[in-house]
Design an enzyme around this catalytic site. Structure first.
Site, PDB file in Angstrom:
ATOM      1  N   LEU A  14      55.616  55.529  27.127  1.00  0.00           N
ATOM      2  CA  LEU A  14      54.195  55.896  27.103  1.00  0.00           C
ATOM      3  C   LEU A  14      53.972  57.317  27.592  1.00  0.00           C
ATOM      4  CD1 LEU A  14      52.696  52.583  28.565  1.00  0.00           C
ATOM      5  CD2 LEU A  14      52.566  53.375  26.183  1.00  0.00           C
ATOM      6  N   GLY A  15      54.840  57.788  28.486  1.00  0.00           N
ATOM      7  CA  GLY A  15      54.674  59.150  28.999  1.00  0.00           C
ATOM      8  C   GLY A  15      55.788  59.502  29.960  1.00  0.00           C
ATOM      9  N   GLY A  17      56.639  62.203  33.347  1.00  0.00           N
ATOM     10  CA  GLY A  17      56.120  63.139  34.330  1.00  0.00           C
ATOM     11  C   GLY A  17      57.256  63.750  35.110  1.00  0.00           C
ATOM     12  N   MET A  19      58.173  63.096  38.065  1.00  0.00           N
ATOM     13  CA  MET A  19      58.880  62.163  38.941  1.00  0.00           C
ATOM     14  C   MET A  19      59.545  61.006  38.196  1.00  0.00           C
ATOM     15  SD  MET A  19      58.279  63.898  41.530  1.00  0.00           S
ATOM     16  CE  MET A  19      59.324  62.899  42.566  1.00  0.00           C
ATOM     17  N   VAL A  22      57.026  56.480  32.240  1.00  0.00           N
ATOM     18  CA  VAL A  22      56.221  55.269  32.123  1.00  0.00           C
ATOM     19  C   VAL A  22      56.564  54.611  30.787  1.00  0.00           C
ATOM     20  CG1 VAL A  22      53.911  54.265  32.091  1.00  0.00           C
ATOM     21  CG2 VAL A  22      54.357  56.298  33.488  1.00  0.00           C
ATOM     22  N   LYS A  37      55.921  51.936  35.434  1.00  0.00           N
ATOM     23  CA  LYS A  37      56.110  53.296  35.960  1.00  0.00           C
ATOM     24  C   LYS A  37      57.400  53.317  36.776  1.00  0.00           C
ATOM     25  CE  LYS A  37      52.582  55.577  37.816  1.00  0.00           C
ATOM     26  NZ  LYS A  37      51.598  56.101  38.819  1.00  0.00           N
ATOM     27  N   ASP A 134      42.406  60.297  45.566  1.00  0.00           N
ATOM     28  CA  ASP A 134      42.734  61.211  44.472  1.00  0.00           C
ATOM     29  C   ASP A 134      41.936  60.843  43.210  1.00  0.00           C
ATOM     30  OD1 ASP A 134      43.971  63.421  43.348  1.00  0.00           O
ATOM     31  OD2 ASP A 134      45.790  62.344  42.784  1.00  0.00           O
TER      32      ASP A 134
END
Length: 244
Positions: A14-15, A17, A19, A22, A37, A134
């Site tokens: 899905l994605g 990043g 770190m 996902v 994740k 956040d």
């Protein structure tokens, strides 16, 4: 790519990043689509990466105690030899960040509805001792049927937890509250401040505090942005006081 992670079948990505990744996955036991994740487990000598792992675990702990229609559900946490992972509700939709980056604007009634969903989720969270810390467009999801879901409790402050101490600045500068910039202990009012910043942006298409970190910090601590109705003819003057 691993085809399985724990008991979960991996279907795609899905994605990605800085770190971790996902994944789009499926719980084969109850035939439920989920998002997973992941975070690469750090070397024990890497203190910065260890802190990141603690935040990752905190996300599972914080969101795991919150079951609400306006909060992305967390179902499971696990670790392999190389990865830590959080199993979450799969949200079929997009983030407010994606919408705003396309310069799409919402009718005023729709922004009110989005805020109601966001605030309902935050109230539920705050009543259970969790401050998100956040709130920003990237962490507010809109499902295909326009339901609001709050995501990413990675830097949340949990009452009775010693994992987030005063004196540490954490958050996204353009949406951070004054007490976050000053390194003070945050409480639910910090999330309300960030929500006000987001509300301003939805009404005007502009963020009330912008620039580099130092400039944003100065503006947040010392200035009052112009009312939304001065920047956007579609923003009702009656909402200026609400935003403020």
């Amino acid at each position: 790519m691993e085809q399985r992670l724990g008991k979960y079948d991996i279907r795609g990505i899905l994605g990605k990043g800085a770190m971790g990744t996902v994944y789009d996955a499926r719980d084969p036991i109850i035939d439920r689509r989920v998002a997973i994740k992941t975070l690469t487990l750090p070397d024990s000598a890497d203190t910065e990466a260890q802190d990141e792992l603690e935040r990752f675990k905190r996300e599972a702990q914080a969101a795991g105690r919150l079951t609400h229609r306006n909060i992305v559900g967390v179902f499971d946490y696990g670790e392999t030899d190389t990865l830590a992972y959080i199993v979450m509700e799969f949200v079929d939709g997009k983030s407010l960040k994606e919408v705003l980056e396309k310069h799409e604007r919402f009718p005023v009634a729709e922004t009110v509805r989005i805020m109601e969903g966001l605030l309902e989720g935050l109230q539920f969270s705050h009543e259970r001792g969790v401050v998100h810390r956040d709130i920003k467009p990237a962490n507010v999801m809109l499902t295909l049927d326009r339901q609001v879901k709050i995501a990413d409790f990675g830097i949340a402050r949990i009452e009775s937890s010693s994992m987030t101490q005063a004196g540490t600045i954490m958050g996204t500068p353009a949406y951070m509250s004054p007490e976050q910039f000053m390194g003070q202990t945050v409480d639910p009012r910090s999330d309300v401040f960030s929500t006000g910043v987001l509300r301003y942006q939805l009404l005007t298409g502009e963020r009330p505090f912008d620039g580099g970190l130092t400039a944003i910090m100065h503006k947040v601590l010392n200035t009052e942005p112009p009312p939304p109705s001065q920047l956007a003819v579609t923003a009702p003057a009656a909402l200026d006081a609400v935003v403020r």
